[in-house]
Design an enzyme around this catalytic site. Sequence first.
Site, PDB file in Angstrom:
ATOM      1  N   ASP A  33     -19.318  12.000 -51.213  1.00 46.24           N
ATOM      2  CA  ASP A  33     -19.072  11.811 -49.776  1.00 46.24           C
ATOM      3  C   ASP A  33     -17.574  11.661 -49.521  1.00 46.24           C
ATOM      4  O   ASP A  33     -16.809  11.327 -50.423  1.00 46.24           O
ATOM      5  CB  ASP A  33     -19.841  10.597 -49.233  1.00 46.24           C
ATOM      6  CG  ASP A  33     -19.469   9.286 -49.917  1.00 46.24           C
ATOM      7  OD1 ASP A  33     -19.292   9.285 -51.157  1.00 46.24           O
ATOM      8  OD2 ASP A  33     -19.325   8.256 -49.221  1.00 46.24           O
TER       9      ASP A  33
ATOM     10  N   GLU B  32     -20.416   6.425 -51.330  1.00 48.32           N
ATOM     11  CA  GLU B  32     -19.472   5.438 -51.856  1.00 48.32           C
ATOM     12  C   GLU B  32     -18.608   4.868 -50.744  1.00 48.32           C
ATOM     13  O   GLU B  32     -18.260   3.700 -50.745  1.00 48.32           O
ATOM     14  CB  GLU B  32     -18.587   6.081 -52.935  1.00 48.32           C
ATOM     15  CG  GLU B  32     -17.737   5.081 -53.724  1.00 48.32           C
ATOM     16  CD  GLU B  32     -16.390   4.765 -53.094  1.00 48.32           C
ATOM     17  OE1 GLU B  32     -15.743   3.805 -53.535  1.00 48.32           O
ATOM     18  OE2 GLU B  32     -15.961   5.469 -52.154  1.00 48.32           O
TER      19      GLU B  32
HETATM   20 ZN   LIG Z   1     -13.339   7.475 -53.504  1.00 48.14          ZN
END
Ligand SMILES: [Zn+2]
Length: 437
Positions: free
Chosen positions: A82, A146
């Site tokens: 992401d 994340e």
């Molecule tokens: Zn990162």
Amino acid sequence: MLRPVAAAALRDEVTDLLQRLIRVDTTNPPGNETAAAELLRDYLEAAGVECELLARVPERANLVARIPGGDGPSLLLLSHTDVVLADPAAWSVPPFSGELRDGQVWGRGALDMKGQVAASAVAIASLAREGFRPAGDLIFAATADEEVNDGFGLSWLCREHPDAVRCDYAINEGGGDRLELAGGTTVYQATVAEKMSAPFRLLVRGRSGHASIPAIADNALVKAAQLIERLTAYRPEPQLGPEIEGFLRIVLGEVPPPPDAVERVRSVAPGAAGTVEALLAPTFSPTIISASRKQNVIPALCEVEVDCRLLPGQHPEHVEPMIRAVLGGDLEYEIEWLEAHGGTRSPLDTPLWQALEEFVAAAEPGAKAAPLACTGFTDSHWLREAFGTVAYGFFPASGELPTDVLLSLVHSADERVPVADLELGVDWLRSAARSLL
Ligand SMILES: [Zn+2]
């Protein structure tokens, strides 16, 4: 400039894979990481690497791939797919174009961290094609979520699919910055620990009243301003943890008393002084404030959110007495701790550290690796917490773009990575797998 240790044959492969990954928009929220996971699966399966998609919801898949080994130690190449939001108006190229320009790949995620995703994938794919038989599993995980950490990524995998990601060693993001010291030595930072994120809210009480007659009220916002002043003027006693000691020993050749450490580092590596200062003590950064919702009403309550980062091993109960002493007893307030996370460390006397030192020494004669803690949070925490994994952040920069430029591009406009860094990263990950497994 670093000299690549392996052949440059994989350069085009990693460049092409990164360009394709950048073109998959995985802005989180909403993420939609499944498209990136499928792209990686197709690439890895073509090289004969076993893959599985693991997803809490269909559109947010994590990819875990492996070359199975025997009973030896296992190594996980960890990355996330992401990325954070990109505002096209601020960019010189469309942020999801993956354009190759002047030897650099441009686009959101080039540095954080699709570049390392691509390098990790090319490392495991190329080893598989060569028939690499590791002593223990070589694992690749490209995880979702994340950047926001809403529980779709590695924390979820560690809880729901521990067998997929359990490992003895892991290489993640968060390190590899290149420091050129005043004396001419080059140092590569590797992060081996991280501070704990332990935010809190200050609730400051007063008494409301009409804003046209200040004396009839007790303005909670004004009291909060005084508390903010006291908190941010406070300099807690500096302390040396094992990571910062190791860093100082490499960078200064000795470990000075903590109060002198920041100025000594500034004299040889000015760019690192701020980070070193943040790693010697807890930090307190007020970031959000709210009080009255009406301009003519003096607020009875003011809420201040403070981004607080504790040293690895410290906990809120250790620092709360310190905070109360600094804020004093004359103004009425309460402290409300919000959810804390992170704060774990890995030891330094490990085969992975040895592999890292050897790689740096071979890649650039005279250069040294230095450990450091990370001021922020990384996914390494979940592995350390769940499995006691030795997890380091290390993806070495070639020096083609100076460290301060690289750092300024992360989460910012015109994010880009030199192809030389990708190539060096592939070399590092391949050499780590070969020397550990
Ligand atoms: Zn990162």
